[in-house]
Design an enzyme around this catalytic site. Structure first.
Site, PDB file in Angstrom:
ATOM      1  N   ARG A  11      29.967  39.420  57.563  1.00  0.00           N
ATOM      2  CA  ARG A  11      30.519  38.971  56.278  1.00  0.00           C
ATOM      3  C   ARG A  11      29.963  39.777  55.108  1.00  0.00           C
ATOM      4  O   ARG A  11      30.718  40.211  54.238  1.00  0.00           O
ATOM      5  CB  ARG A  11      30.265  37.482  56.051  1.00  0.00           C
ATOM      6  CG  ARG A  11      31.079  36.584  56.982  1.00  0.00           C
ATOM      7  CD  ARG A  11      30.756  35.131  56.764  1.00  0.00           C
ATOM      8  NE  ARG A  11      29.328  34.913  57.025  1.00  0.00           N
ATOM      9  CZ  ARG A  11      28.638  33.877  56.551  1.00  0.00           C
ATOM     10  NH1 ARG A  11      29.215  32.968  55.809  1.00  0.00           N
ATOM     11  NH2 ARG A  11      27.356  33.746  56.844  1.00  0.00           N
TER      12      ARG A  11
ATOM     13  N   ASN B 128      33.011  32.807  58.140  1.00  0.00           N
ATOM     14  CA  ASN B 128      32.863  32.494  59.563  1.00  0.00           C
ATOM     15  C   ASN B 128      33.737  31.294  59.880  1.00  0.00           C
ATOM     16  O   ASN B 128      33.870  30.380  59.064  1.00  0.00           O
ATOM     17  CB  ASN B 128      31.417  32.139  59.895  1.00  0.00           C
ATOM     18  CG  ASN B 128      30.507  33.342  59.954  1.00  0.00           C
ATOM     19  OD1 ASN B 128      30.958  34.480  60.092  1.00  0.00           O
ATOM     20  ND2 ASN B 128      29.216  33.107  59.853  1.00  0.00           N
TER      21      ASN B 128
END
Length: 88
Positions: free
Chosen positions: A18, A36
């Site tokens: 990320r 996520n």
């Protein structure tokens, strides 16, 4: 402006996917978000010029050095005019 949603499968959580994605998207001037998912995948949305968005989609196929990307699902969406790129 185009918008693509990607879902990245494989070893993609716990490998700084990320944060790396955020840095890469901002470097390219894209907007959107990355997060996520509970199933172990990473989902992201990218908005910007088509060629640049496609570069980012290709980056997701590799990810950061410790990632083990197995597959990337890509879908087109109408652009929403996002103004930043966020990690959710």
């Amino acid at each position: 402006m185009v918008r693509r949603r990607v879902v990245v499968h494989g070893q993609v959580q716990g490998v700084f996917f990320r944060d790396s994605c955020r840095r890469e998207a901002k470097r390219r001037g894209l907007t959107g978000w990355v997060r996520n998912r509970s199933d172990g995948t990473v989902e992201a949305v990218f908005e910007g010029e088509e060629a640049t968005v496609e570069e980012m989609v290709r980056w997701c196929g590799e990810g950061p050095p410790d990632a083990g990307v197995q597959d990337v699902d890509v879908s087109n969406e109408p652009a929403e005019g996002a103004t930043s790129f966020e990690v959710c």
